[in-house]
Motif scaffolding. Structure first.
Motif, short mmCIF file in Angstrom:
data_model
loop_
_atom_site.label_atom_id
_atom_site.label_comp_id
_atom_site.label_asym_id
_atom_site.label_seq_id
_atom_site.Cartn_x
_atom_site.Cartn_y
_atom_site.Cartn_z
N ALA A 191 33.97 48.82 114.22
CA ALA A 191 33.28 49.17 113.24
C ALA A 191 31.85 48.39 112.99
CB ALA A 191 33.92 49.00 111.85
N LYS A 192 32.00 47.19 113.23
CA LYS A 192 31.01 46.09 113.48
C LYS A 192 30.05 46.32 114.65
CE LYS A 192 29.76 41.23 113.28
NZ LYS A 192 30.42 39.87 113.21
N ARG A 193 30.58 46.82 115.91
CA ARG A 193 29.80 47.22 117.29
C ARG A 193 28.90 48.35 116.84
NH1 ARG A 193 33.31 45.42 122.17
NH2 ARG A 193 31.78 44.10 123.13
N ILE A 194 29.50 49.26 116.09
CA ILE A 194 28.79 50.64 116.10
C ILE A 194 28.00 50.53 114.69
CG2 ILE A 194 30.19 51.82 118.05
CD1 ILE A 194 31.27 53.30 115.78
N ASP A 195 28.05 49.51 113.95
CA ASP A 195 27.67 49.50 112.58
C ASP A 195 27.74 50.60 111.68
OD1 ASP A 195 25.61 48.17 110.96
OD2 ASP A 195 24.16 49.52 111.38
N VAL A 196 29.27 50.64 111.42
CA VAL A 196 29.63 51.47 110.22
C VAL A 196 30.82 50.71 109.68
CG1 VAL A 196 29.24 53.80 111.47
CG2 VAL A 196 31.42 52.59 111.80
#
Length: 109
Positions: A24-29
């Motif tokens: 989630a953090k890596r794709i900003d969701v």
């Protein structure tokens, strides 16, 4: 299609050894979005699919449909269709082309 997408997200997240929170953090969701995607809830947006395919380093087709690159390589490796194979498959075109040529020559002669 949703089942393949769920499976591909889970498989590739685990392949990269990421938790849902890290993904989630890596794709900003949000982590909840990742959980929804993996549980078959609301599917990802197009932008999210692109981000996932870039992160996982796979094609969008493989991500969405679960198709491996090998299947596409097998299709590309097929020998080209011979004239006889073409005629066996599309014999009915001879009538259409012949009828058009007959009409054209009789019209303009």
């Amino acid at each position: 299609m949703i089942m393949e997408l769920q499976a591909e997200i889970i498989k590739n997240r685990k392949r990269l050894k990421l938790t849902q929170a890290e993904l989630a953090k890596r794709i900003d969701v949000s982590e909840e979005k990742i959980n929804q995607w993996e549980q078959g809830g609301q599917p990802p947006t197009i932008e999210n699919l692109i981000d996932l395919s870039n992160l996982f380093e796979i094609s969008l087709d493989q991500l969405v449909r679960g198709k491996d690159q090998l299947e596409f390589e097998e299709l590309a490796a097929r020998p080209p269709m011979s004239v006889w194979d073409f005629l066996a498959r599309y014999w009915w075109l001879l009538f259409a082309v012949g009828g058009f040529l007959f009409w054209a020559f009789s019209r303009f002669s």
